[in-house]
Enzyme design. Structure first.
Site, PDB file in Angstrom:
ATOM      1  N   LEU A  11      33.406  11.899  25.534  1.00 52.99           N
ATOM      2  CA  LEU A  11      32.849  10.988  26.871  1.00 52.99           C
ATOM      3  C   LEU A  11      34.251  10.432  27.032  1.00 52.99           C
ATOM      4  O   LEU A  11      35.479   9.980  26.607  1.00 52.99           O
ATOM      5  CB  LEU A  11      31.455  10.003  26.586  1.00 52.99           C
ATOM      6  N   GLU A  26       0.988  -1.353   0.227  1.00 51.50           N
ATOM      7  CA  GLU A  26      -0.348   0.228   0.301  1.00 51.50           C
ATOM      8  C   GLU A  26       1.135   1.450  -0.276  1.00 51.50           C
ATOM      9  O   GLU A  26       1.029   2.001  -0.630  1.00 51.50           O
ATOM     10  CB  GLU A  26      -0.830   0.050   1.225  1.00 51.50           C
ATOM     11  N   TYR A  27       2.080   0.975   0.500  1.00 51.26           N
ATOM     12  CA  TYR A  27       2.968   2.272   1.125  1.00 51.26           C
ATOM     13  C   TYR A  27       3.477   2.880  -0.622  1.00 51.26           C
ATOM     14  O   TYR A  27       3.764   3.460  -0.855  1.00 51.26           O
ATOM     15  CB  TYR A  27       3.868   2.059   1.893  1.00 51.26           C
ATOM     16  N   ASP A  28       3.903   1.432  -1.190  1.00 51.90           N
ATOM     17  CA  ASP A  28       4.442   1.820  -2.516  1.00 51.90           C
ATOM     18  C   ASP A  28       3.505   2.430  -3.582  1.00 51.90           C
ATOM     19  O   ASP A  28       3.676   2.661  -4.714  1.00 51.90           O
ATOM     20  CB  ASP A  28       4.611   0.234  -3.168  1.00 51.90           C
ATOM     21  N   CYS A  88      48.003 -40.925   8.895  1.00 49.96           N
ATOM     22  CA  CYS A  88      48.585 -39.639   9.509  1.00 49.96           C
ATOM     23  C   CYS A  88      49.406 -40.275  11.306  1.00 49.96           C
ATOM     24  O   CYS A  88      47.570 -40.093  11.488  1.00 49.96           O
ATOM     25  CB  CYS A  88      48.021 -38.756   8.886  1.00 49.96           C
ATOM     26  N   GLU A 137      23.629   9.433  16.555  1.00 48.42           N
ATOM     27  CA  GLU A 137      23.688   8.107  16.235  1.00 48.42           C
ATOM     28  C   GLU A 137      23.391   7.088  15.127  1.00 48.42           C
ATOM     29  O   GLU A 137      22.508   6.774  15.292  1.00 48.42           O
ATOM     30  CB  GLU A 137      24.365   7.063  17.937  1.00 48.42           C
ATOM     31  N   LYS A 154      25.286   2.729  24.237  1.00 46.02           N
ATOM     32  CA  LYS A 154      26.371   3.670  23.646  1.00 46.02           C
ATOM     33  C   LYS A 154      26.690   2.635  22.492  1.00 46.02           C
ATOM     34  O   LYS A 154      27.365   2.011  22.200  1.00 46.02           O
ATOM     35  CB  LYS A 154      27.282   3.185  24.486  1.00 46.02           C
ATOM     36  N   CYS A 166      52.065 -35.833   8.200  1.00 48.02           N
ATOM     37  CA  CYS A 166      52.450 -36.495   7.178  1.00 48.02           C
ATOM     38  C   CYS A 166      53.862 -36.575   6.567  1.00 48.02           C
ATOM     39  O   CYS A 166      54.097 -37.842   6.120  1.00 48.02           O
ATOM     40  CB  CYS A 166      51.745 -38.196   7.877  1.00 48.02           C
ATOM     41  N   LYS A 223      24.621   9.503  32.738  1.00 45.20           N
ATOM     42  CA  LYS A 223      24.635  10.986  32.193  1.00 45.20           C
ATOM     43  C   LYS A 223      23.995  10.965  33.253  1.00 45.20           C
ATOM     44  O   LYS A 223      23.297  10.916  34.168  1.00 45.20           O
ATOM     45  CB  LYS A 223      24.168  11.389  31.357  1.00 45.20           C
ATOM     46  N   ARG A 279      30.934  15.194  12.989  1.00 52.42           N
ATOM     47  CA  ARG A 279      31.516  15.576  13.921  1.00 52.42           C
ATOM     48  C   ARG A 279      32.961  16.112  14.029  1.00 52.42           C
ATOM     49  O   ARG A 279      32.536  17.184  14.131  1.00 52.42           O
ATOM     50  CB  ARG A 279      31.846  14.220  14.793  1.00 52.42           C
TER      51      ARG A 279
HETATM   52  S1  IVH Z   1      26.518  11.482  24.923  1.00 56.32           S
HETATM   53  C1  IVH Z   1      27.849  15.164  25.952  1.00 56.32           C
HETATM   54  N1  IVH Z   1      25.450   9.352  24.399  1.00 56.32           N
HETATM   55  O1  IVH Z   1      29.788   8.003  22.159  1.00 56.32           O
HETATM   56  C2  IVH Z   1      27.568  14.273  25.024  1.00 56.32           C
HETATM   57  N2  IVH Z   1      27.281   9.496  23.146  1.00 56.32           N
HETATM   58  O2  IVH Z   1      33.311   7.843  23.112  1.00 56.32           O
HETATM   59  C3  IVH Z   1      28.260  13.141  24.594  1.00 56.32           C
HETATM   60  N3  IVH Z   1      28.223   7.648  21.542  1.00 56.32           N
HETATM   61  O3  IVH Z   1      31.122  10.561  19.987  1.00 56.32           O
HETATM   62  C4  IVH Z   1      27.954  12.208  24.134  1.00 56.32           C
HETATM   63  N4  IVH Z   1      25.984   6.402  21.625  1.00 56.32           N
HETATM   64  O4  IVH Z   1      29.723   9.189  19.326  1.00 56.32           O
HETATM   65  C5  IVH Z   1      26.347   9.842  23.986  1.00 56.32           C
HETATM   66  N5  IVH Z   1      23.726   7.337  23.818  1.00 56.32           N
HETATM   67  C6  IVH Z   1      24.745   8.667  23.883  1.00 56.32           C
HETATM   68  C7  IVH Z   1      25.810   7.992  22.843  1.00 56.32           C
HETATM   69  C8  IVH Z   1      26.886   8.092  22.067  1.00 56.32           C
HETATM   70  C9  IVH Z   1      27.309   6.718  21.074  1.00 56.32           C
HETATM   71  C10 IVH Z   1      28.964   8.653  20.895  1.00 56.32           C
HETATM   72  C11 IVH Z   1      28.968   9.344  20.498  1.00 56.32           C
HETATM   73  C12 IVH Z   1      30.841  10.046  20.810  1.00 56.32           C
HETATM   74  C13 IVH Z   1      31.576   9.059  21.553  1.00 56.32           C
HETATM   75  C14 IVH Z   1      31.862   8.603  22.984  1.00 56.32           C
END
Ligand code: IVH
Length: 680
Positions: free
Chosen positions: A84, A36-38, A436, A179, A117, A416, A295, A138
């Site tokens: 980080l 349907e989307y297509d 062997c 990311e 991460k 061997c 964080k 970046r």
């Molecule tokens: S926060 C102040 N959150 O990990 C913000 N980074 O080793 C700093 N990364 O350069 C980054 N998942 O490319 C943040 N949930 C996440 C992340 C994340 C992956 C990557 C990011 C950063 C690198 C640092």
């Protein structure tokens, strides 16, 4: 249709498609089928062609609009794109916490947010009045590269906010960080497709994502299954959310994809508890993560803490042990297996990977070395994940110095010295010399095992001693052993020696099929051996069979037939057969009964999935086939049963959707036993 009506339809289609796009790619909750989307997209393309003035950059048809560029323009980020600091264990984490709580006691009241991460690469997305105007890498944190055309091809990146009617409106200026990465499954599919097309495959999802985003041709980027998760607001014309938790929800409300793994905890103690759980579930996450990010939830407190170099004090990464590392390939060794198959393995500078130090890894087969162009002294990428044995992914060709040497595969068996052989259509190379020494230990082990001659009490240790001392040079020598020979060996006293000699002699009564299994001919397992013992009365008859004659038997393909003929054609094996006869290991089929084929599972088709508690995949297959059943690779309507072990994947899902009954290994055995009883 009037122009006005068409223009209204275009507007509606653009809106509807963007809505379904968001449901599919961001929420993962499609409301309509792909078909349907297509159809909607097709209709929009037709109408837009008639009204080109209606084609704006936010139209869903315009994700892949741009032409290839010569190079990327530079982009200055509105604020530094920070990195980080890393931690590797609870002590590091606690030290981080102690440090920041000392700097600012408010930290203790802040709470924390945990995020995956993601092992991808950062992108910075700029929205003006809700429209995506720029996507940048970046770079060095201050200046990145303009990859807008590529970012636009990523389906989970909103081109326009609000994404759907009534959703949260974007601030006039909004810069978001996320990311870009590739889901593990998508990566596997991508490589399969490349392999089928005969193209070079990629090494890992991260490098592929990075390479794809930095493509000068957005058409190529769009063919890569890139996706994104966002986690930070770099700049906004609206007031910043007070907490990271709120910030993530703001992003979500605006239509950005945000990981659903995020978690909020109140105390640092909970951080330690929860991160432990995150480590355990690493493999169940559908994308590669290299750690967890912790964080401070209170963004004001986090801000005030400032940063050290490029690392904010208010956040830290807990890194998982790396599963992929590079090291130098020092040499390539070759193992000789029981059936004589030669397997190359890498010998490298020891490195830590996945939490342990390794210095060897499999190279699969010789074709793999050629295909990947692996050279001695290369820097190679190796992987070790979970319980998987370490393996080499490939060379880092960029790191070559010119001193690397191409590998020459051995022409003779490293154990061997006999010339190695290759069967047409097979990748493997073999040493076909039954005497062997490298094969001897494995041959003996197989010969005495439960599935073959079943000589009770003869373990691997004693077999190794036999081979090392030269007491046993082939399987027939076992039957010449005397009690005195054993008494000289470690751990063999009077009674034990008697018992073993008795067990060896008793095995002479084993049926022909078991002896055939024990010879270890390639491709000849329980089922084939039972069939052969039904047709041929003894080894001498079998040794005279021709390939054609064998291929006429059901289930015998040319490979197995050739392997049998080949085996008996070797002078060393002929000598072994007559030696077996001389020492009295000469079962006659008509006088003994072997594991004859039964028909309890006749007409039933099985699929095996997952890890079974005691049987290997091959053994389970043999058990089913020995009882007349059939085993296939994929689940379909024709499947009668799914034999299910641990860690089953998509086959289970398919079976569930088709309503196919599942059997555990135990249930399979019970089923066979019941049928056996019922049939007397
Ligand atoms: S926060 C102040 N959150 O990990 C913000 N980074 O080793 C700093 N990364 O350069 C980054 N998942 O490319 C943040 N949930 C996440 C992340 C994340 C992956 C990557 C990011 C950063 C690198 C640092």
């Amino acid at each position: 249709m009037t122009d006005n009506a068409e223009i209204d339809e275009i507007k509606k289609l653009q809106k509807d498609i963007n809505f379904h796009f968001y449901r599919y790619h961001v929420l993962d909750q499609p409301l309509i089928s792909d078909y349907e989307y297509d159809t909607l997209i097709k209709r929009l393309r037709v109408l837009e062609a008639k009204h080109p003035e209606m084609v704006t950059s936010e139209s869903p048809t315009q994700r892949i609009g741009a032409l290839a560029a010569d190079k990327f323009q530079k982009v200055a980020h509105p604020a530094p794109i920070l990195s980080l600091a890393n931690s590797f264990n609870n002590e590091d984490l606690s030290a981080w916490y102690d440090r920041i709580v000392k700097l600012d006691p408010k930290v203790s009241r802040s709470g924390f947010v945990l995020e995956p991460k993601i092992d991808g690469l950062t992108v910075v997305l700029r929205y003006e009045k809700g429209v995506l105007v720029q996507g940048a890498t970046r770079g060095d944190g201050e200046i990145g590269e303009d990859v807008t055309a590529n970012v636009r091809t990523i389906k989970s990146v909103p081109l326009k906010i609000p994404v759907v009617d009534g959703a949260k409106k974007a601030p006039d200026l909004l810069v978001v960080r996320g990311e870009v990465f590739i889901l593990r499954d998508d990566f596997i599919k991508l490589n399969q497709a490349l392999e089928e097309a005969g193209d070079k495959t990629y090494q890992n999802p991260r490098n592929t994502a990075a390479g794809s985003l930095r493509q000068l041709d957005p058409g190529l980027t769009s063919s890569r299954p890139l996706t994104i998760l966002t986690y930070a607001i770099v700049q906004s014309s609206d007031p910043m959310p007070a907490t990271q938790w709120e910030l993530l929800h703001t992003l979500k409300d605006l239509g950005f994809p945000v990981s659903d793994l995020i978690e909020k905890v109140d105390s640092f103690n909970d951080v330690l508890k929860v991160t432990q759980r995150w480590i355990e579930r690493r493999d169940s996450i559908p994308f590669e993560v290299d750690g967890v990010v912790i964080k401070l939830d209170d963004l004001r407190v986090a801000d005030e803490l400032g940063f050290v170099g490029k690392d904010p004090r208010g956040a830290i990464a807990l890194k998982y042990p790396a599963r992929e590392v590079t090291t130098i390939l020092r040499d390539i060794g070759v193992n000789v297996g029981r059936t004589g198959v030669l397997t190359p393995y890498a010998i490298f500078e020891p490195v830590e990977v996945g939490g342990v130090t390794v210095s060897k890894a499999t190279l699969h087969n010789f074709d793999f070395i050629t295909d990947k162009d692996i050279r001695i002294q290369d820097r190679v990428l190796i992987k070790r994940a979970g319980d998987v044995i370490p393996y080499v992914i490939g060379p880092i060709t960029d790191a070559r110095t010119g001193n690397e040497k191409p590998y020459q595969m051995p022409k003779v068996c490293p154990s061997c010295g006999q010339e190695v052989e290759h069967l047409a259509g097979e990748v493997a190379w073999y040493c076909v010399n039954a005497a062997c020494p490298a094969q001897l230990v494995r041959n003996l082990e197989h010969f005495v095992s439960r599935g073959a001659m079943d000589i009770v009490g003869m373990g691997i240790k004693i077999v190794e001693q036999f081979a090392e001392t030269g007491m046993v040079k082939d399987i027939a020598d076992l039957f010449l052993l005397k009690k005195e020979d054993l008494l000289g060996l470690e751990g063999y006293k009077d009674k034990k020696a008697d018992n073993l000699i008795e067990a060896i002699q008793a095995s002479k009564k084993q049926p022909l099929a078991r002896l055939i299994i024990g010879l270890g001919i390639r491709g000849v397992g329980e089922v084939a051996a039972a069939d052969l013992a039904e047709k041929f009365n003894d080894l001498s008859e079998l040794s005279k069979a021709t390939s054609l004659q064998l291929q006429q038997m059901e289930g015998f393909g040319p490979n197995t037939a050739e392997a049998i003929v080949d085996w008996f054609a070797r002078p060393a094996n002929q000598a072994l057969v007559s030696k077996l006869k001389d020492v009295g290991v000469w079962p006659i089929a008509s006088e003994t009964s072997g594991p004859a084929k039964r028909w309890y599972l006749d007409g039933k088709t099985f699929v095996i999935t997952g890890t079974l508690p005691t049987l290997s995949r091959d053994q389970a297959k043999e058990l089913i086939e020995l009882n007349g059943g059939k085993v296939t690779d994929s689940v379909s309507k024709k499947t009668d049963y799914l034999v299910l072990g641990e860690n089953a994947g998509s086959k289970l899902e398919k079976a569930l959707s088709l309503g196919i009954p599942q059997l555990s290994e135990e249930a399979l055995r019970t089923l066979i036993a019941d049928l056996e009883k019922a049939n007397g």
